[in-house]
Design a protein around this motif. Structure first.
Motif, PDB file in Angstrom:
ATOM      1  N   VAL A  35      11.163  43.470  13.898  1.00 38.39           N
ATOM      2  CA  VAL A  35      11.054  43.384  15.350  1.00 38.39           C
ATOM      3  C   VAL A  35      11.321  41.936  15.739  1.00 38.39           C
ATOM      4  O   VAL A  35      10.682  41.023  15.235  1.00 38.39           O
ATOM      5  N   SER A  36      12.278  41.731  16.610  1.00 36.51           N
ATOM      6  CA  SER A  36      12.560  40.363  17.050  1.00 36.51           C
ATOM      7  C   SER A  36      11.912  40.138  18.412  1.00 36.51           C
ATOM      8  O   SER A  36      11.948  41.012  19.275  1.00 36.51           O
ATOM      9  N   THR A  37      11.319  38.996  18.524  1.00 36.36           N
ATOM     10  CA  THR A  37      10.705  38.655  19.807  1.00 36.36           C
ATOM     11  C   THR A  37      11.451  37.474  20.396  1.00 36.36           C
ATOM     12  O   THR A  37      11.849  36.559  19.683  1.00 36.36           O
ATOM     13  N   THR A  38      11.659  37.494  21.663  1.00 35.97           N
ATOM     14  CA  THR A  38      12.303  36.376  22.344  1.00 35.97           C
ATOM     15  C   THR A  38      11.352  35.892  23.432  1.00 35.97           C
ATOM     16  O   THR A  38      10.735  36.693  24.134  1.00 35.97           O
ATOM     17  N   GLN A  39      11.261  34.584  23.492  1.00 37.11           N
ATOM     18  CA  GLN A  39      10.401  34.021  24.523  1.00 37.11           C
ATOM     19  C   GLN A  39      11.230  33.867  25.796  1.00 37.11           C
ATOM     20  O   GLN A  39      12.311  33.277  25.785  1.00 37.11           O
ATOM     21  N   ALA A  40      10.731  34.438  26.847  1.00 35.02           N
ATOM     22  CA  ALA A  40      11.450  34.389  28.118  1.00 35.02           C
ATOM     23  C   ALA A  40      11.456  32.959  28.656  1.00 35.02           C
ATOM     24  O   ALA A  40      10.542  32.185  28.419  1.00 35.02           O
ATOM     25  N   GLU A  41      12.516  32.632  29.347  1.00 32.26           N
ATOM     26  CA  GLU A  41      12.593  31.333  30.007  1.00 32.26           C
ATOM     27  C   GLU A  41      11.463  31.216  31.019  1.00 32.26           C
ATOM     28  O   GLU A  41      11.147  32.174  31.716  1.00 32.26           O
ATOM     29  N   LYS A  42      10.868  30.022  31.053  1.00 33.82           N
ATOM     30  CA  LYS A  42       9.800  29.819  32.029  1.00 33.82           C
ATOM     31  C   LYS A  42      10.406  29.756  33.422  1.00 33.82           C
ATOM     32  O   LYS A  42      11.453  29.150  33.635  1.00 33.82           O
ATOM     33  N   THR A  43       9.747  30.402  34.351  1.00 35.66           N
ATOM     34  CA  THR A  43      10.236  30.395  35.726  1.00 35.66           C
ATOM     35  C   THR A  43      10.004  29.025  36.326  1.00 35.66           C
ATOM     36  O   THR A  43       9.220  28.217  35.806  1.00 35.66           O
ATOM     37  N   LEU A  44      10.658  28.775  37.421  1.00 37.03           N
ATOM     38  CA  LEU A  44      10.499  27.499  38.109  1.00 37.03           C
ATOM     39  C   LEU A  44       9.047  27.301  38.530  1.00 37.03           C
ATOM     40  O   LEU A  44       8.498  26.200  38.413  1.00 37.03           O
ATOM     41  N   ALA A  45       8.414  28.358  38.980  1.00 34.65           N
ATOM     42  CA  ALA A  45       7.006  28.255  39.396  1.00 34.65           C
ATOM     43  C   ALA A  45       6.114  27.868  38.217  1.00 34.65           C
ATOM     44  O   ALA A  45       5.210  27.036  38.360  1.00 34.65           O
ATOM     45  N   GLN A  46       6.369  28.425  37.038  1.00 35.10           N
ATOM     46  CA  GLN A  46       5.590  28.076  35.859  1.00 35.10           C
ATOM     47  C   GLN A  46       5.820  26.632  35.454  1.00 35.10           C
ATOM     48  O   GLN A  46       4.885  25.921  35.078  1.00 35.10           O
ATOM     49  N   GLN A  47       7.075  26.191  35.537  1.00 38.50           N
ATOM     50  CA  GLN A  47       7.387  24.805  35.201  1.00 38.50           C
ATOM     51  C   GLN A  47       6.701  23.836  36.153  1.00 38.50           C
ATOM     52  O   GLN A  47       6.143  22.822  35.743  1.00 38.50           O
ATOM     53  N   LEU A  48       6.727  24.139  37.448  1.00 41.97           N
ATOM     54  CA  LEU A  48       6.086  23.274  38.436  1.00 41.97           C
ATOM     55  C   LEU A  48       4.568  23.254  38.264  1.00 41.97           C
ATOM     56  O   LEU A  48       3.930  22.204  38.414  1.00 41.97           O
ATOM     57  N   LYS A  49       4.010  24.408  37.946  1.00 45.25           N
ATOM     58  CA  LYS A  49       2.565  24.479  37.724  1.00 45.25           C
ATOM     59  C   LYS A  49       2.168  23.630  36.526  1.00 45.25           C
ATOM     60  O   LYS A  49       1.184  22.891  36.570  1.00 45.25           O
ATOM     61  N   ARG A  50       2.942  23.697  35.456  1.00 48.26           N
ATOM     62  CA  ARG A  50       2.659  22.895  34.263  1.00 48.26           C
ATOM     63  C   ARG A  50       2.764  21.404  34.570  1.00 48.26           C
ATOM     64  O   ARG A  50       1.923  20.609  34.157  1.00 48.26           O
ATOM     65  N   LYS A  51       3.789  21.020  35.312  1.00 48.02           N
ATOM     66  CA  LYS A  51       3.971  19.612  35.676  1.00 48.02           C
ATOM     67  C   LYS A  51       2.801  19.127  36.532  1.00 48.02           C
ATOM     68  O   LYS A  51       2.294  18.022  36.331  1.00 48.02           O
ATOM     69  N   ALA A  52       2.354  19.941  37.470  1.00 49.49           N
ATOM     70  CA  ALA A  52       1.216  19.572  38.319  1.00 49.49           C
ATOM     71  C   ALA A  52      -0.056  19.413  37.492  1.00 49.49           C
ATOM     72  O   ALA A  52      -0.846  18.491  37.724  1.00 49.49           O
ATOM     73  N   LEU A  53      -0.251  20.291  36.523  1.00 50.80           N
ATOM     74  CA  LEU A  53      -1.427  20.181  35.656  1.00 50.80           C
ATOM     75  C   LEU A  53      -1.384  18.919  34.803  1.00 50.80           C
ATOM     76  O   LEU A  53      -2.408  18.259  34.597  1.00 50.80           O
ATOM     77  N   GLU A  54      -0.190  18.571  34.304  1.00 48.87           N
ATOM     78  CA  GLU A  54      -0.049  17.340  33.516  1.00 48.87           C
ATOM     79  C   GLU A  54      -0.341  16.113  34.372  1.00 48.87           C
ATOM     80  O   GLU A  54      -1.006  15.178  33.930  1.00 48.87           O
ATOM     81  N   GLN A  55       0.148  16.099  35.609  1.00 52.16           N
ATOM     82  CA  GLN A  55      -0.131  14.975  36.503  1.00 52.16           C
ATOM     83  C   GLN A  55      -1.615  14.880  36.816  1.00 52.16           C
ATOM     84  O   GLN A  55      -2.179  13.794  36.876  1.00 52.16           O
TER      85      GLN A  55
END
Length: 194
Positions: A28-48
């Motif tokens: 079974v192959s699993t692929t990680q979906a690309e992070k959405t823009l909202a997820q990327q922005l949320k991560r950046k806000a959390l890092e800040q």
């Protein structure tokens, strides 16, 4: 091999008799979906937010300085000759930080990040341009007072002094940073008694 071990082995083999190994097509192959823009922005806000949480510099300024005042400080143990050379601008400036353009909070974070990173990189002397703040509101020299207050709070800063005229005069400050562990080790090796 004892009788008990033979029985256990036989039991195991009989239990596993109907099991077939997986073939290459059964994976079974699993692929990680690309992070959405909202997820990327949320991560950046959390890092800040985490960076701001690590910044211990106070937002309250307790001692105001006038726009024309000269700033100066040295920790105990800093030699007078070292401080004099800093005051006279004789050390090479390894980095320049300009705080003129940012907001108060952005300046606070930039100063904290820059000094922390520069000390880790081995930078010894940096020039911080804060401006004189003659026209600043609500109080003249507010950012200059804040920089003075913040530099006193940072353990990486062992001395600072207002810059020479050609480096910005009372609108800039030289900051002398502690040696990094790597620099200390190099110095010990260099001056080791043979």
């Amino acid at each position: 091999m004892s009788f008990d071990e033979e029985c256990l082995e036989d039991d195991f083999l009989s239990a596993m008799s109907d099991v077939t190994p997986l073939g290459p097509d059964d994976r079974v192959s699993t692929t990680q979906a690309e992070k959405t823009l909202a997820q990327q922005l949320k991560r950046k806000a959390l890092e800040q937010q985490l960076n701001r949480a690590n910044n211990f510099l106070s937002s309250e300024i307790t001692q105001l300085v006038a726009p024309d005042d000269m700033l100066g400080f040295k920790q105990d143990g800093v030699q007078e000759g070292v401080y004099k050379n800093l005051r006279l601008g004789k050390y090479p400036i390894d980095d320049v930080l300009n705080l003129h353009t940012g907001s108060f909070e952005k300046s606070r974070q930039s100063l904290f990040d820059s000094i922390t990173a520069n000390q880790a990189k081995g930078v010894r002397c940096m020039l911080i341009k804060h401006g004189r703040g003659e026209q600043s509101k609500p109080i003249a020299g507010y950012l200059k007072s804040a920089v003075n207050h913040w530099l006193l709070q940072l353990p990486q800063v062992i001395a600072f002094h207002s810059a020479q005229i050609h480096h910005g005069g009372s609108g800039s400050v030289y900051a002398l940073l502690k040696k990094s562990e790597q620099q200390k080790d190099l110095n010990r090796e260099l001056h080791r008694k043979k």
